[in-house]
Design an enzyme around this catalytic site. Structure first.
Site, PDB file in Angstrom:
ATOM      1  N   ASP A 261       0.814  -1.225   0.000  1.00 22.60           N
ATOM      2  CA  ASP A 261       0.000   0.000   0.000  1.00 22.60           C
ATOM      3  C   ASP A 261       0.846   1.273   0.000  1.00 22.60           C
ATOM      4  O   ASP A 261       0.547   2.229   0.731  1.00 22.60           O
ATOM      5  CB  ASP A 261      -0.946   0.020   1.206  1.00 22.60           C
ATOM      6  CG  ASP A 261      -1.971  -1.102   1.170  1.00 22.60           C
ATOM      7  OD1 ASP A 261      -1.977  -1.857   0.184  1.00 22.60           O
ATOM      8  OD2 ASP A 261      -2.749  -1.222   2.123  1.00 22.60           O
ATOM      9  N   ASP A 282      -0.493  -4.458  -3.739  1.00 24.08           N
ATOM     10  CA  ASP A 282      -1.389  -3.311  -3.956  1.00 24.08           C
ATOM     11  C   ASP A 282      -0.670  -1.985  -3.722  1.00 24.08           C
ATOM     12  O   ASP A 282      -1.208  -1.073  -3.081  1.00 24.08           O
ATOM     13  CB  ASP A 282      -2.602  -3.391  -3.009  1.00 24.08           C
ATOM     14  CG  ASP A 282      -3.489  -4.589  -3.320  1.00 24.08           C
ATOM     15  OD1 ASP A 282      -3.375  -5.153  -4.409  1.00 24.08           O
ATOM     16  OD2 ASP A 282      -4.301  -4.963  -2.451  1.00 24.08           O
TER      17      ASP A 282
END
Length: 330
Positions: A261, A282
């Site tokens: 992230d 991600d």
């Protein structure tokens, strides 16, 4: 805490959408409708974020709030449907123009049309030509020793750029550009020289939303020649380096380093040029409408034994499917 915070932003977005329609002019329908779509999408993102923040305890209060939120989401989604229909109608009158950078550039700059001439100049001018409003330096040669101190001096709701020159150094502080601080510009000495560093992470009990080393909410933000990092490491799971939830925001020649992230590209319109972003899982995610032009997305291995890597992941929901990341060459 997350829910209360983001719902306040969502209410602001609904209000400014209403205010934008109050001054509706057919000649500027394309810009007005794009603003409305952006801000209604922002409100919808905040509503979903609030809903997802519940601890799923199943308490009566939580159930009642969830029902109210779902009704609110439906109303906002209906508003987006109205915007879509108006876009279809004005498209027939040849009033709509697409907003991707490659189709909205002035001349051959490749920049989105919402980038003003003054902001274009800030992207290419040397620091000696710019005359910053404030200088941050750890060695005492500037106006402030920390970036947070410099931000405290920025006038609220400023209509023109407030340039903060950040001299070489690693600034170990959590930096937040609040919503009231508009048109703030960070200029560093280079992405590997002027760096904001932090290590907040999910394993240590911090919500992903609040792990960001750097978070920007004030519209019209620009960063140039800056580095941002979250050094928590892969074992700490979610650990955001940069969270962007400001409209019409630009990052130029910046570096964002993390693992899971790294870049939380939360919502609104953003433009990244000549940036490097590193991570594992991600590491570019969110619900924004963003262009990444001539950027490097570098996959990192979480550990020597690991083979699981993850590409960028723009979010989409059944009520808001048109968010996207566009990755282009200049």
């Amino acid at each position: 805490m997350v829910c209360k915070e983001v719902l306040c932003f969502g209410i602001d977005d609904l209000q400014r959408t209403i205010d934008r329609y109050d001054s509706f002019n057919v000649a500027h329908a394309d810009r007005i409708l794009d603003d409305a779509r952006t801000w209604l999408s922002g409100a919808l993102t905040y509503q979903h974020t609030c809903l997802e923040a519940f601890d799923k305890s199943g308490s009566p209060a939580e159930i009642d709030i969830a029902k109210a939120l779902n009704r609110s989401i439906s109303f906002t989604a209906n508003g987006l449907n109205v915007v879509s229909e108006m876009e279809r109608m004005t498209s027939g009158l040849q009033l709509r123009r697409k907003l991707l950078a490659s189709e909205n550039a002035a001349g051959d700059t490749g920049l989105p049309r919402w980038v003003s001439f003054g902001r274009r100049r800030l992207l290419v001018s040397e620091i000696v030509e710019i005359k910053p409003n404030a200088t941050v330096a750890q060695d005492g040669s500037g106006d402030y020793a920390t970036i947070t101190e410099a931000l405290a001096a920025v006038p609220k709701k400023r209509g023109e750029a407030f340039v903060i020159y950040i001299k070489e150094g690693v600034y170990k502080e959590k930096v937040v550009v609040n919503r009231s601080l508009t048109n703030v510009v960070f200029i560093g000495d280079g992405p590997d020289k002027s760096k904001i560093s932090g290590e907040l992470n999910a394993v240590d009990g911090v919500k992903t939303f609040h792990t960001a080393t750097f978070a920007v909410m004030g519209d019209g933000f620009m960063a140039r020649d800056m580095g941002f990092e979250n050094t928590a490491g892969a074992a700490k799971h979610q650990a955001v380096a940069v969270r962007v939830q400001s409209d019409m925001t630009i990052f130029h020649n910046c570096r964002m380093d993390g693992y899971q992230d790294t870049l939380y590209d939360f919502t609104y319109r953003h433009f990244y040029r000549d940036c490097a972003i590193t991570g594992t899982v991600d590491f570019v995610f969110g619900n924004a409408k963003s262009v990444f032009q001539n950027c490097t997305l570098l996959l990192r291995r979480p550990s020597p034994a690991s083979t699981m890597l993850s590409p960028p992941t723009p979010a989409a929901t059944p009520t808001n499917p048109r968010r996207s990341f566009s990755i282009t060459a200049p």
